[in-house]
Scaffold this motif. Structure first.
Motif, PDB file in Angstrom:
ATOM      1  N   ILE A  65      10.363  13.951   3.595  1.00  0.00           N
ATOM      2  CA  ILE A  65       9.847  15.222   3.128  1.00  0.00           C
ATOM      3  C   ILE A  65       8.655  15.301   2.179  1.00  0.00           C
ATOM      4  O   ILE A  65       9.142  14.424   1.175  1.00  0.00           O
ATOM      5  N   THR A  66       7.424  15.678   2.455  1.00  0.00           N
ATOM      6  CA  THR A  66       6.350  15.438   1.343  1.00  0.00           C
ATOM      7  C   THR A  66       6.213  16.979   0.524  1.00  0.00           C
ATOM      8  O   THR A  66       5.878  16.765  -0.710  1.00  0.00           O
ATOM      9  N   ILE A  67       6.268  17.722   1.304  1.00  0.00           N
ATOM     10  CA  ILE A  67       6.156  19.153   0.611  1.00  0.00           C
ATOM     11  C   ILE A  67       7.479  20.218   1.046  1.00  0.00           C
ATOM     12  O   ILE A  67       7.447  20.009   2.394  1.00  0.00           O
ATOM     13  N   PRO A  68       7.875  21.086   0.391  1.00  0.00           N
ATOM     14  CA  PRO A  68       7.696  21.319  -1.023  1.00  0.00           C
ATOM     15  C   PRO A  68       7.865  20.273  -2.003  1.00  0.00           C
ATOM     16  O   PRO A  68       7.639  20.629  -3.066  1.00  0.00           O
ATOM     17  N   GLU A  69       8.961  19.464  -1.536  1.00  0.00           N
ATOM     18  CA  GLU A  69       9.145  18.433  -2.489  1.00  0.00           C
ATOM     19  C   GLU A  69       9.354  17.097  -1.820  1.00  0.00           C
ATOM     20  O   GLU A  69       9.596  17.077  -0.633  1.00  0.00           O
ATOM     21  N   THR A  70       9.217  15.682  -2.856  1.00  0.00           N
ATOM     22  CA  THR A  70       9.102  14.506  -2.060  1.00  0.00           C
ATOM     23  C   THR A  70      10.571  14.195  -2.118  1.00  0.00           C
ATOM     24  O   THR A  70      11.219  14.151  -2.996  1.00  0.00           O
ATOM     25  N   VAL A  71      11.082  13.874  -0.952  1.00  0.00           N
ATOM     26  CA  VAL A  71      12.404  13.491  -0.389  1.00  0.00           C
ATOM     27  C   VAL A  71      12.353  12.280   0.345  1.00  0.00           C
ATOM     28  O   VAL A  71      11.762  12.190   1.454  1.00  0.00           O
ATOM     29  N   GLY A  72      12.905  11.028  -0.280  1.00  0.00           N
ATOM     30  CA  GLY A  72      12.805   9.933   0.549  1.00  0.00           C
ATOM     31  C   GLY A  72      13.991   9.732   1.425  1.00  0.00           C
ATOM     32  O   GLY A  72      14.918  10.731   1.482  1.00  0.00           O
ATOM     33  N   TYR A  73      14.041   9.118   2.516  1.00  0.00           N
ATOM     34  CA  TYR A  73      15.210   8.981   3.596  1.00  0.00           C
ATOM     35  C   TYR A  73      16.275   8.794   3.057  1.00  0.00           C
ATOM     36  O   TYR A  73      17.572   9.147   3.504  1.00  0.00           O
ATOM     37  N   GLY A  74      16.325   7.736   1.990  1.00  0.00           N
ATOM     38  CA  GLY A  74      17.818   7.511   1.427  1.00  0.00           C
ATOM     39  C   GLY A  74      18.424   8.878   0.694  1.00  0.00           C
ATOM     40  O   GLY A  74      19.512   9.224   0.856  1.00  0.00           O
ATOM     41  N   ALA A  75      17.643   9.723   0.104  1.00  0.00           N
ATOM     42  CA  ALA A  75      17.925  10.911  -0.615  1.00  0.00           C
ATOM     43  C   ALA A  75      18.404  11.946   0.650  1.00  0.00           C
ATOM     44  O   ALA A  75      19.519  12.639   0.367  1.00  0.00           O
ATOM     45  N   LEU A  76      17.742  11.939   1.491  1.00  0.00           N
ATOM     46  CA  LEU A  76      18.138  12.822   2.730  1.00  0.00           C
ATOM     47  C   LEU A  76      19.365  12.556   3.092  1.00  0.00           C
ATOM     48  O   LEU A  76      20.219  13.495   3.465  1.00  0.00           O
ATOM     49  N   ARG A  77      19.558  11.363   3.542  1.00  0.00           N
ATOM     50  CA  ARG A  77      20.954  10.835   4.133  1.00  0.00           C
ATOM     51  C   ARG A  77      21.993  11.162   3.122  1.00  0.00           C
ATOM     52  O   ARG A  77      23.130  11.339   3.564  1.00  0.00           O
ATOM     53  N   ASP A  78      21.588  10.650   1.853  1.00  0.00           N
ATOM     54  CA  ASP A  78      22.776  10.966   0.801  1.00  0.00           C
ATOM     55  C   ASP A  78      23.292  12.464   0.689  1.00  0.00           C
ATOM     56  O   ASP A  78      24.333  12.900   0.673  1.00  0.00           O
ATOM     57  N   THR A  79      22.295  13.283   0.861  1.00  0.00           N
ATOM     58  CA  THR A  79      22.611  14.840   0.649  1.00  0.00           C
ATOM     59  C   THR A  79      23.165  15.380   1.851  1.00  0.00           C
ATOM     60  O   THR A  79      24.132  16.002   1.937  1.00  0.00           O
ATOM     61  N   ILE A  80      22.794  14.796   3.378  1.00  0.00           N
ATOM     62  CA  ILE A  80      23.611  15.201   4.572  1.00  0.00           C
ATOM     63  C   ILE A  80      24.967  14.513   4.175  1.00  0.00           C
ATOM     64  O   ILE A  80      25.996  15.414   4.623  1.00  0.00           O
ATOM     65  N   ASP A  81      25.204  13.486   3.947  1.00  0.00           N
ATOM     66  CA  ASP A  81      26.464  13.009   3.580  1.00  0.00           C
ATOM     67  C   ASP A  81      27.443  13.733   2.683  1.00  0.00           C
ATOM     68  O   ASP A  81      28.577  14.089   3.113  1.00  0.00           O
ATOM     69  N   ALA A  82      26.713  14.407   1.517  1.00  0.00           N
ATOM     70  CA  ALA A  82      27.446  15.277   0.724  1.00  0.00           C
ATOM     71  C   ALA A  82      27.685  16.511   1.442  1.00  0.00           C
ATOM     72  O   ALA A  82      28.804  17.008   1.098  1.00  0.00           O
ATOM     73  N   TYR A  83      26.780  16.987   2.157  1.00  0.00           N
ATOM     74  CA  TYR A  83      27.307  18.539   2.785  1.00  0.00           C
ATOM     75  C   TYR A  83      28.379  17.837   3.791  1.00  0.00           C
ATOM     76  O   TYR A  83      29.491  19.058   3.876  1.00  0.00           O
ATOM     77  N   ALA A  84      28.269  16.877   4.541  1.00  0.00           N
ATOM     78  CA  ALA A  84      29.278  16.622   5.547  1.00  0.00           C
ATOM     79  C   ALA A  84      30.752  16.637   4.820  1.00  0.00           C
ATOM     80  O   ALA A  84      31.701  17.183   5.473  1.00  0.00           O
ATOM     81  N   ALA A  85      30.712  15.854   3.691  1.00  0.00           N
ATOM     82  CA  ALA A  85      32.063  15.712   2.866  1.00  0.00           C
ATOM     83  C   ALA A  85      32.774  17.118   2.421  1.00  0.00           C
ATOM     84  O   ALA A  85      33.633  17.593   2.480  1.00  0.00           O
ATOM     85  N   GLY A  86      31.485  17.990   1.972  1.00  0.00           N
ATOM     86  CA  GLY A  86      31.993  19.617   1.369  1.00  0.00           C
ATOM     87  C   GLY A  86      32.360  20.369   2.725  1.00  0.00           C
ATOM     88  O   GLY A  86      33.548  21.056   2.417  1.00  0.00           O
ATOM     89  N   PHE A  87      31.899  20.110   3.895  1.00  0.00           N
ATOM     90  CA  PHE A  87      32.255  20.726   5.171  1.00  0.00           C
ATOM     91  C   PHE A  87      33.967  20.505   5.342  1.00  0.00           C
ATOM     92  O   PHE A  87      34.527  21.188   5.863  1.00  0.00           O
ATOM     93  N   HIS A  88      33.984  19.090   5.203  1.00  0.00           N
ATOM     94  CA  HIS A  88      35.251  18.485   5.779  1.00  0.00           C
ATOM     95  C   HIS A  88      36.399  19.158   4.922  1.00  0.00           C
ATOM     96  O   HIS A  88      37.518  19.432   5.147  1.00  0.00           O
TER      97      HIS A  88
END
Length: 487
Positions: free
Chosen positions: A24-47
């Motif tokens: 993601i470049t806009i509205p903020e710059t997000v690398g693929y590593g950060a995106l994957r880690d954030t998805i992982d964290a939400y998956a852990a939270g839902f579990h």
């Protein structure tokens, strides 16, 4: 987990993170590593919240890292994820949740106060930030037959029903679109469509993430802002409906060109050849028209970006089969002849939730649309059997408007049909039969509809008739009403 869309996305994001690519470049710059880690964290939270495989989770959020990661995190935890329209009234949301058995809802902090109301007492509701967990959780057993995504449609009845899509359907759609478009890490998509729309997720999140492309997220479409992104941020393609491009035209400078832009994609509503040519001339790139339904995940045919044919919806995507049939006899249409478009293959939905309606018969989705193939395999839409009005890419149920109008004390009978519109493609027009002694108050009736339904449902016109025309079996003759409009 390799044969779930979650597994495909997680593996792809790991590869692109290693290559240092930006998601993601806009509205903020997000690398693929950060995106994957954030998805992982939400998956852990839902579990941790107790969300398990097969449960349905609703997400209400603007286009943001948190909203997108929560959605895919719920899916990775085994849930059936559903982006819900942020502007939905709480009572309408409660009806949708009841229809599909949804019990969990996450809402962006800026919106949550509106949904913390008695009407939604049956739902467990949390703000986005409160759901995010620590570490990672992955449901390794997810496979192609597990439920992945839920989309809502009202169809022709006006009542909400859920379109249930499995992981295998999302994979089939994504592979077909990737093959047709050749999307790659060199691409940058300008994302202007809503996330609760099938295209907004399937073709504008899943496809670019699988391809390693980057996204410019525009939370709401405004023509001036979209053009500024084209000028300043260098997207290589953009997807929209005809209305979006038509509204951008007046804001373009004559002869203006965008060096990085390769093509524009268009779908979800009919487009005239004249508007198609006008858009291509203004932007200086091909307009690639596609066709699909939520009931077949998203896209079933698409024009190849380098070989588009104006007036067609393109060729059939790999992994899907599309044939034409006589809608009355069910016999295959003759070569070169018109017939109802029917679709089969892994992209078809598992079925509707909340409806006994079943448009999939003997493995074929009956679309209600009529079409004709040319000698090169390009399909053109020739008509529509069903009555749904497509206003600027949004499906409008005539029955929903009719149901509301019928409750007005001045109305004895009514019927709503679609009328051609240069800007929106189609708009609803209501024909009403008034009770004795009543006179037509068009502005008052529009206000009456506006009081209970969203703005898009308010008819462009309300006309009074002494009696509604009927056909041979006594049903209201919508075709005659459309002819009356045309005249």
């Amino acid at each position: 987990m390799a044969e779930s869309i979650s597994g495909r996305l997680r593996a792809a994001m790991a590869r692109y993170a290693s290559a240092g690519l930006t998601a993601i470049t806009i509205p903020e710059t997000v690398g693929y590593g950060a995106l994957r880690d954030t998805i992982d964290a939400y998956a852990a939270g839902f579990h941790a919240w107790g969300v398990a495989r097969g449960m349905t989770v609703g997400v209400i959020a603007p286009k943001s890292l948190a909203g997108i990661a929560a959605y895919f995190g719920a899916m990775q935890a085994g849930a059936c994820a559903c982006f819900l329209e942020p502007g939905l009234a709480p009572e309408a949301l409660a009806e949708q949740a009841e229809v599909v058995g949804m019990r969990h809802l996450v809402v962006d902090e800026t919106l949550i106060e509106r949904f913390t109301v008695p009407a939604l007492a049956a739902l467990a509701i949390k703000p986005l930030a409160a759901v995010r967990g620590e570490g990672a959780y992955v449901d390794e057993a997810l496979g192609p037959q597990d439920n992945a995504m839920l989309l809502f449609t009202s169809g022709s009845t006006g009542r909400p029903k859920g379109v249930l899509l499995r992981h295998g359907a999302l994979i089939c759609n994504a592979e077909g679109v990737l093959s047709h478009t050749g999307t790659s890490p060199e691409d940058r998509l300008l994302h202007v469509m809503p996330l609760h729309h099938t295209n907004g997720v399937n073709n504008q999140l899943i496809v670019p993430f699988l391809a390693g492309a980057s996204l410019i997220l525009a939370d709401r479409f405004k023509p001036e802002i979209a053009i500024e992104h084209l000028r300043r941020d260098g997207p290589t393609y953009m997807t929209g409906v005809p209305t979006i491009y038509a509204r951008m035209l007046p804001h373009l400078t004559d002869g203006e060109r965008f060096p990085n832009l390769k093509f524009l994609r268009c779908g979800s509503a009919p487009i005239t050849p004249a508007l198609h040519e006008q858009i291509e001339a203004a932007f200086g790139v091909p307009l690639v028209v596609s066709y699909g339904l939520s009931e077949a995940t998203c896209t079933s045919t698409m024009n190849p970006p380098k070989a588009r044919k104006i007036g067609t919806i393109g060729t059939v995507l790999a992994g899907q089969e599309l044939r034409l049939f006589n809608p009355v006899t069910d016999a295959p249409a003759p070569e070169g002849g018109e017939g109802e478009i029917r679709i089969t293959g892994p992209a078809l939905m598992a079925g509707y939730l909340g409806s006994t309606d079943q448009p999939i018969v003997d493995g074929w989705l009956r679309t209600g649309d009529l079409g004709r193939f040319d000698a090169d395999g390009f399909l053109a839409i020739t008509g529509r059997i069903k009555d749904v009005i497509i206003r600027g890419g949004e499906n409008i149920s005539p029955a929903l408007i009719e149901r509301q109008l019928a409750t007005h004390p001045a109305i004895r009978d009514c019927c709503v049909v679609g009328a051609p519109d240069a800007d929106l493609g189609e708009v609803p027009v209501a024909f009403v039969v008034l009770r004795e002694g009543e006179s037509l108050d068009e502005a008052g009736l529009k206000d009456f509809i506006r009081g209970s339904l969203a703005r898009i449902y308010v008819p462009a016109q309300i006309r009074s008739l002494d009696i509604l025309p009927t056909n041979g079996v006594g049903k209201t003759d919508r075709k005659s009403l459309r002819s009356l409009l045309a005249a």
